[in-house]
Scaffold this active site. Structure first.
Site, PDB file in Angstrom:
ATOM      1  N   HIS A 128      72.253  95.475  17.903  1.00 10.71           N
ATOM      2  CA  HIS A 128      71.919  94.768  17.034  1.00 10.71           C
ATOM      3  C   HIS A 128      72.716  94.546  15.842  1.00 10.71           C
ATOM      4  CE1 HIS A 128      69.202  91.776  15.033  1.00 10.71           C
ATOM      5  NE2 HIS A 128      69.170  92.417  13.946  1.00 10.71           N
ATOM      6  N   ASP A 164      63.088  93.179  18.275  1.00  8.95           N
ATOM      7  CA  ASP A 164      64.112  94.048  17.333  1.00  8.95           C
ATOM      8  C   ASP A 164      63.273  95.304  16.765  1.00  8.95           C
ATOM      9  OD1 ASP A 164      66.111  92.469  18.483  1.00  8.95           O
ATOM     10  OD2 ASP A 164      65.790  91.292  16.316  1.00  8.95           O
ATOM     11  N   GLY A 630      80.174  38.469  25.660  1.00  5.62           N
ATOM     12  CA  GLY A 630      80.895  38.250  26.743  1.00  5.62           C
ATOM     13  C   GLY A 630      81.614  37.075  27.259  1.00  5.62           C
ATOM     14  N   LEU A 632      83.114  35.669  24.803  1.00  6.82           N
ATOM     15  CA  LEU A 632      84.592  35.796  24.140  1.00  6.82           C
ATOM     16  C   LEU A 632      85.302  37.025  24.572  1.00  6.82           C
ATOM     17  CD1 LEU A 632      86.289  34.495  21.876  1.00  6.82           C
ATOM     18  CD2 LEU A 632      84.790  35.726  20.180  1.00  6.82           C
ATOM     19  N   VAL A 633      84.775  38.307  24.118  1.00  4.81           N
ATOM     20  CA  VAL A 633      85.387  39.315  24.382  1.00  4.81           C
ATOM     21  C   VAL A 633      85.866  39.410  26.014  1.00  4.81           C
ATOM     22  CG1 VAL A 633      85.686  41.914  24.117  1.00  4.81           C
ATOM     23  CG2 VAL A 633      84.866  40.448  22.336  1.00  4.81           C
ATOM     24  N   GLY A 634      84.637  39.404  27.045  1.00  5.18           N
ATOM     25  CA  GLY A 634      84.715  39.702  28.082  1.00  5.18           C
ATOM     26  C   GLY A 634      85.856  38.608  28.748  1.00  5.18           C
ATOM     27  N   GLN A 635      85.566  37.397  28.479  1.00  4.77           N
ATOM     28  CA  GLN A 635      86.417  36.405  29.189  1.00  4.77           C
ATOM     29  C   GLN A 635      87.859  36.701  28.708  1.00  4.77           C
ATOM     30  OE1 GLN A 635      85.419  33.832  31.193  1.00  4.77           O
ATOM     31  NE2 GLN A 635      87.442  33.727  31.626  1.00  4.77           N
ATOM     32  N   SER A 651      75.098  41.216  35.997  1.00  2.24           N
ATOM     33  CA  SER A 651      74.341  40.233  36.958  1.00  2.24           C
ATOM     34  C   SER A 651      75.374  39.541  37.937  1.00  2.24           C
ATOM     35  CB  SER A 651      73.680  39.001  36.003  1.00  2.24           C
ATOM     36  OG  SER A 651      74.844  38.338  35.683  1.00  2.24           O
ATOM     37  N   LEU A 674      76.511  44.790  40.682  1.00  8.00           N
ATOM     38  CA  LEU A 674      75.832  43.702  40.372  1.00  8.00           C
ATOM     39  C   LEU A 674      74.259  43.730  40.588  1.00  8.00           C
ATOM     40  CD1 LEU A 674      78.344  40.896  41.480  1.00  8.00           C
ATOM     41  CD2 LEU A 674      78.375  41.982  39.436  1.00  8.00           C
ATOM     42  N   CYS A 707      69.019  49.051  37.499  1.00  6.57           N
ATOM     43  CA  CYS A 707      69.423  48.233  38.642  1.00  6.57           C
ATOM     44  C   CYS A 707      69.201  48.506  39.894  1.00  6.57           C
ATOM     45  CB  CYS A 707      71.230  48.308  38.511  1.00  6.57           C
ATOM     46  SG  CYS A 707      71.829  49.964  38.538  1.00  6.57           S
ATOM     47  N   PHE A 781      63.884  42.880  36.472  1.00  5.45           N
ATOM     48  CA  PHE A 781      64.480  43.696  35.652  1.00  5.45           C
ATOM     49  C   PHE A 781      63.392  44.265  34.616  1.00  5.45           C
ATOM     50  CE2 PHE A 781      68.218  45.584  33.237  1.00  5.45           C
ATOM     51  CZ  PHE A 781      68.953  46.141  34.493  1.00  5.45           C
TER      52      PHE A 781
END
Length: 877
Positions: A128, A164, A630, A632-635, A651, A674, A707, A781
């Site tokens: 110790h 201890d 999705g 905007l950014v995902g496309q 989905s 999906l 899912c 879901f």
């Protein structure tokens, strides 16, 4: 001899004399300290009949186990010795079988039962690191410094059933130097002298001369383990007290103060006062000073102490002297001597890259044909011919062009800290007994940045509907660099584990997950996933193929597995961090860079993850996080010509749109996980209790936001009513204020959907559901159980109904008949079949669907193939 009130502190010899009396020993413990004690005891002629240590961690054995196994000593790696406070019989029997005469416990983190402690002829002894009875407990060295003790030391005592508290065998002490830290005290005295003392103690026992001196309770103290929450420095104290507090917490958990409104951890407290630039320190009697030698703090007595390093809450550390320094990493202007050194290095490069006519600034070491052995050669030649500058192999991989290599070398030569401070504009929240710090900007090329047009959006806490922060919406041009990817993945997993409570808290705030589930599953499985794929980084390989085109056959064909390049990943909101881990870990292990878009409503853990990637040393540009919608950014990801792969979880309709966009843009490789409407078939010969429990879990796990949730339960007619009775009985029990309803009039479904309560839905059961109904076809879901009957014994009929869907993600069956279980599992059209269980996913098992539930796999070896391409090479020789 030195005498205290009731204890003899012996000054013993470090002689290596080979003693006459020897013992059979069991070593119980771990660490380098344990390894050294083991080695030295064997050198003295004692026989170690067994080593009992901790299990391997991440495939690595404890140092004690490594040396013992090499010597052929029996090694046991029990995860635990007790369950619910009771010894595990088979563990105890395995221990007793080695026939030890003495247990030696140099450093042990496990709880050892008393029937093991007392079993040997001579009992057990423990090391110790304090002069007992002072500073009992696991943080003895820390409290020796915090309390300002003038003496430190260690005790070797006989184990008893207290903490201890056993009789002292021997002790040794040393002075505490003014600037000692935990590390210096341990390395200077407690480690080397403690090893000698353990050997001395064993020999005293063997010779029959070992004392047993009862511990006095006078002066006894017990201190707990310090945590960040109570490690803040109280600046209204004398300088010496502050100094002791800082060094006693160095570096874990780290003493901290608030400087200019932000938390900073303090390391390496020293003590003198130069001039410097003032800085506000919360609670201090006067401003601190940033000087060339570090941060100067003042106690309530006006005396000063000096702090060498500052550590931010994200654990990035800088020299305190650079608190106000710019983080710009401009190109260096070389001196004449440095230019001469650069030419020496150019000659080294030329000697290695003999196929390259001229080494210019743009020459890339690896693209010019260099291999791993060339890296070793380069590092060694630079060390020999260029002033002994120490480089690591990783430095070459991080600076692959000649110009970048020279810049790195010169910074190392000058002793400059080339690590940039990561600038993060945090959003903070006090919750769950901690302050969580959340980045909120896009993470691009290793930096947190605003969107080009500055647009932001709000995210909402699903628990109470409160707005958390403005999060930046990205419409920037996505870029990447081709940095060489190496196995930083394990380091990243370690950092995630270190921050797991903070990550789980953020996940709970962001997605509404139950905290314990977020900690165990959302975060826990994410860590497991990165550790699993870390093991694949150096095991991706092709194959050699025999071909038979002509005689004589002088052709060799082989395949190579290559990364795809830049991969896009789009993930959902139900498991924000876990879905990130499932896809990005495989992507990174395969050698790709990635751009990840978290769900618009749950970006927080992904951005915190980005911060940890910097701390893990992952090169800039390898990982990029871009929150946003999705549409905007995902496309943009789907359309981008430089992205070669897109992995998506979400989905089915959006998956179809992504697949179309990827095809039109540049025929990207696509993997899709999906929607699902997973059938769970419950036969009358099932284990009813288990089928009820697991059936409810299959639906309500993670609030039904799952899912693979069982979207359709088919219950055999003879047990249907009893099954429903038990489910309703359990579901109706109050759980956080919720209850369940049973609807038989399903034409009201569109009106009473899910019993919405605030931001949460109460668990709901629908019975007598017919296959043509909307609720039997579409994914819920949410916490909605949909139950249908099937006739007794109609196995093929219920299989036909179960497969009568365009979804095929998961499925399940409950029966005691293994033949029936195998028959059903072979005919269910789903990517995963659970038999007498549900939701049992594992990082090593492939996960993915059939039909309109998508294609491609997450997890397991198969996931790697989603991020690799195969090249066939045929050579005539």
């Amino acid at each position: 001899m030195l005498w205290t009130a009731n204890t003899i502190i012996r000054k013993f010899s470090s002689s290596s004399a080979y003693y006459q009396n020897k013992l059979k020993l069991a070593l119980i413990g771990q660490s380098l300290f344990g390894q050294e004690v083991y080695t030295n005891l064997r050198k003295q002629g004692h026989k170690v009949v067994g080593v009992f240590t901790v299990p391997d961690k991440d495939g690595k054995a404890d140092p004690l186990a490594v040396v013992a196994e090499k010597d052929g000593t029996p090694v046991f790696k029990f995860p635990r010795w007790r369950v619910k406070g009771k010894p595990i019989p088979e563990v105890v029997e395995a221990y007793k079988a080695v026939g030890a005469e003495l247990n030696v416990m140099p450093f042990c983190s496990q709880f050892i039962p008393m029937n093991v402690i007392d079993f040997p002829k001579h009992g057990s002894i423990i090391y110790h690191p304090s002069i007992l009875p002072r500073h009992r407990g696991a943080s003895a060295i820390n409290w020796t410094l915090i309390e300002g003790d003038k003496k430190a030391g260690f005790s070797i005592f006989w184990a008893d059933d207290g903490l201890d508290t056993g009789p002292i065998l021997l002790q040794q002490e040393c002075p505490v130097e003014p600037n000692d830290t935990v590390d210096t005290l341990y390395n200077r005295f407690l480690f080397p002298e403690g090893i000698k003392a353990m050997v001395e103690a064993v020999q005293l026992i063997a010779d029959g001369k070992a004392p047993k001196i009862p511990q006095s309770e006078e002066g006894a103290s017990y201190e707990g383990i310090q945590k960040k929450s109570n490690a803040k420095v109280n600046m209204a104290q004398p300088a010496e007290v502050i100094h002791n507090w800082i060094r006693g917490h160095d570096k874990v958990p780290g003493a901290w103060v608030v400087i200019d409104g932000k938390v900073h951890f303090l390391n390496n407290s020293l003590g003198s006062v130069p001039a410097g630039q003032p800085v506000e320190v919360e609670g201090a009697s006067q401003p601190g000073l940033i000087a060339k030698s570090g941060l100067i703090l003042f106690g309530s007595d006006g005396k000063a102490l000096q702090v060498k390093n500052l550590q931010f809450e994200d654990r990035n550390m800088i020299p305190a002297s650079k608190y106000f320094s710019s983080d710009e990493d401009a190109s260096l202007d070389l001196t004449d001597d440095e230019k001469e050194m650069a030419e020496k290095i150019r000659a080294i490069w030329k000697g290695i890259l003999s196929n390259v006519p001229v080494i210019d600034d743009t020459t890339d070491f690896f693209k010019s044909g260099a291999a791993s052995m060339d890296v070793v050669r380069l590092v060694e030649e630079v060390k020999q011919k260029c002033g002994g500058v120490q480089l690591q192999n990783e430095d070459v991989y991080m600076a692959t062009t000649f110009q970048s290599f020279i810049q790195m070398f010169v910074r190392r030569l000058r002793g400059e800290d080339q690590e940039e401070e990561l600038l993060i504009d945090y959003v903070t929240k006090d919750v769950n007994n901690m302050t969580v710090k959340m980045p909120h900007q896009c993470f691009i090329n290793g930096n947190f940045e605003d969107a080009e047009d500055g647009k932001t959006y709000n995210t909402v806490n699903p628990t109470d509907g409160s707005v958390r922060s403005n999060f930046l919406l990205d419409i920037v041009y996505l870029q990447h660099n081709g940095n060489f990817w190496t196995c930083f993945v394990c380091s990243l997993a370690d950092l995630m584990e270190e921050h797991q409570e903070e990550l789980a808290t953020i996940e709970t705030l962001d997605s509404g997950a139950v905290y314990t589930l977020a900690l165990k599953t959302h975060v826990g499985m994410s860590i497991q996933t990165f550790r699993y794929f870390a093991g694949w980084c150096d095991k991706i390989q092709g194959s050699t193929i025999p071909i038979n085109q002509a005689r004589p056959n002088r052709n060799l064909t082989f395949t190579k597995k290559e990364p795809l390049g830049v991969c896009a990943i789009v993930i959902p909101w139900n498991y924000p961090l876990m879905m990130l881990a499932w896809k990005s870990a495989a992507c990174l292990a395969a050698g790709n860079t990635l751009v990840l878009k978290p769900a618009q409503v749950t970006p927080l853990t992904a951005l915190k993850f980005a911060e940890l990637t910097v701390k893990a040393g992952i090169p800039k540009g390898v990982i990029n996080i871009v929150p946003g919608s999705g549409g905007l950014v995902g496309q943009r990801m789907s359309d981008h010509p430089d992205i070669r792969k897109l992995g998506f979880t979400g989905s089915t309709p959006i998956g179809k749109q992504i697949m179309k966009s990827c095809a039109v843009s540049n025929l990207k490789k696509v993997s899709l996980e999906l929607g699902g409407k997973s059938p769970l078939i419950i036969f009358s010969d099932c284990d009813m209790d288990k089928a009820v429990r697991m059936g409810m879990s299959s639906v309500y796990f993670n609030k039904g936001e799952n899912c693979i949730a069982a979207g359709r339960l088919f219950v055999e007619e003879s047990i249907h009513d009893e099954y429903i009775r038990r489910v309703v009985s359990r579901t109706s029990e109050p759980q956080g204020g919720g209850h369940a309803g049973v609807w038989r009039e399903l034409f009201h479904f569109h009106i009473c959907l899910f019993m919405l309560t605030g931001f949460f839905m109460e668990p709901t059961v629908f019975t007598d559901v017919e296959d043509h109904m909307f609720i039997a076809k579409e994914e819920s879901f949410g916490p909605v159980m949909v139950v249908s009957k099937f006739k007794d014994g109609d196995v093929d009929g219920v299989l036909s109904r179960a497969n009568n869907t365009e979804f095929g993600l998961a499925s399940g069956v409950f029966t005691r008949d293994i033949n029936k279980a195998m028959y059903v599992s072979e005919r269910l059209e789903a990517g995963t079949v659970f038999v007498n269980t549900y939701n049992k996913t594992d990082v090593a098992a492939p996960f993915g669907g059939f039909k309109q539930s998508g294609f491609g796999k997450d997890l397991g070896e198969e996931a790697l193939h989603e991020y690799l391409r195969t090249k066939a090479v045929t050579v005539e020789y």
